[in-house]
Design an enzyme around this catalytic site. Structure first.
Site, PDB file in Angstrom:
ATOM      1  N   LYS A 127      36.854  23.629  45.894  1.00  0.00           N
ATOM      2  CA  LYS A 127      36.053  23.298  47.111  1.00  0.00           C
ATOM      3  C   LYS A 127      35.828  21.916  47.095  1.00  0.00           C
ATOM      4  O   LYS A 127      35.294  21.408  46.306  1.00  0.00           O
ATOM      5  CB  LYS A 127      34.629  23.766  47.033  1.00  0.00           C
ATOM      6  N   THR A 159      22.416  22.606  52.783  1.00  0.00           N
ATOM      7  CA  THR A 159      23.323  23.185  51.927  1.00  0.00           C
ATOM      8  C   THR A 159      22.700  23.872  50.883  1.00  0.00           C
ATOM      9  O   THR A 159      23.768  24.236  49.900  1.00  0.00           O
ATOM     10  CB  THR A 159      24.242  22.101  51.573  1.00  0.00           C
ATOM     11  N   GLY A 190      27.694  27.657  47.792  1.00  0.00           N
ATOM     12  CA  GLY A 190      28.378  27.985  46.805  1.00  0.00           C
ATOM     13  C   GLY A 190      28.111  29.763  46.651  1.00  0.00           C
ATOM     14  O   GLY A 190      29.109  30.507  46.314  1.00  0.00           O
ATOM     15  N   CYS A 191      26.778  30.070  46.393  1.00  0.00           N
ATOM     16  CA  CYS A 191      26.628  31.442  46.272  1.00  0.00           C
ATOM     17  C   CYS A 191      27.059  32.217  47.622  1.00  0.00           C
ATOM     18  O   CYS A 191      27.674  33.333  47.399  1.00  0.00           O
ATOM     19  CB  CYS A 191      25.043  31.592  45.952  1.00  0.00           C
TER      20      CYS A 191
END
Length: 267
Positions: free
Chosen positions: A176, A208, A212-213
């Site tokens: 990412k 934000t 990721g989760c």
């Protein structure tokens, strides 16, 4: 409902609801997947930061996983915050014993506010114990730097890090690129042979928390439904971009993304 897809998240709890198992279960639901959880730690946190971390015993994590897998079955699973070596070893052993497929590892290490969510000595355990069972690992660039021990300052170095992580045992890696300082974000999917590139414009927002989760949960949900890795990546990427762009804007710090974004995208 006999073909209902089922996904398991093994992660920490976020009392603010934007990350961790709360984000994972919300995302599973929006992707029409039955969500299950094995809790690894309780955190006291909100959009301003993590104010306490309380890990569970490794035995408790393993027992949660065992009961879910043996009774309900798991089409795909993801890991999030694992915190210490003992929990990582327990999770890896459950995956091995039950031959769990479609494992997504989000190597959660540091919260946005700087709180440590993975002990330093546990990074080696992720590499040695967990990555060999991993279908997709989804590090951001600081996490990839921790895993590989090398700096990542551009797309070329992202590719080299991806090759190194696949060499550790993971079958695929999603790199990412959001931490690179550019208006255009480049995300990479590497399958051990070729790279697939996903490019999109940066959304300028502080909201934000839990990206990721949420992204890795979307990947896991798609895998549970039978999507290929590329299909799962494409749909999860579209989802997280929309989720960031339409964040509800709650909290006084880094607010959560919009977990309802899948409805708008008809995923």
């Amino acid at each position: 409902m006999g073909n209902l897809a089922k996904a398991l998240t093994v992660a920490g709890s976020d009392s603010g609801g934007g990350a961790g198992i709360q984000a994972d279960l919300k995302t599973f639901h929006q992707f029409h997947v039955y969500g299950m959880s094995a809790l690894t730690a309780v955190t006291a946190q909100n959009t301003l930061g993590v104010h306490g971390v309380y890990p569970l015993p490794a035995e408790a994590v393993a027992n949660q996983m065992q009961q879910v897998i043996e009774d309900l079955g798991v089409d795909a699973m993801k890991t999030g915050m694992l915190f210490n070596v003992e929990i990582i070893e327990a999770v890896a052993e459950q995956i091995r014993q039950h031959q769990v497929k479609n494992v997504v590892v989000d190597p959660v290490m540091i919260a946005k506010g700087g709180a440590k969510l993975l002990l330093d000595e546990a990074v080696k355990a992720i590499v040695e114990k967990l990555l060999p069972y991993t279908l997709i690992v989804t590090p951001n660039l600081p996490e990839a730097e921790h895993l590989t021990g090398r700096p990542i300052r551009n797309v070329a170095e992202m590719k080299e890090a991806a090759k190194a992580i696949v060499a550790m045992g993971a079958k695929h890696v999603v790199m990412k690129g959001g931490h690179l300082p550019a208006d255009e974000i480049v995300d990479l999917l590497y399958d051990g042979e070729q790279f697939f590139t996903f490019v999109h414009q940066r959304v300028n927002t502080q909201h934000t928390h839990g990206t990721g989760c949420t992204f890795s949960a979307a990947l896991t949900a798609e895998l549970a439904k039978g999507s290929t890795v590329y299909e799962a990546m494409e749909r999860a990427n579209r989802f997280i971009i929309e989720a960031i762009a339409t964040a509800p804007g709650i909290g006084r710090g880094h607010g959560p993304t919009n977990h309802w974004a899948a409805i708008k995208l008809s995923i």
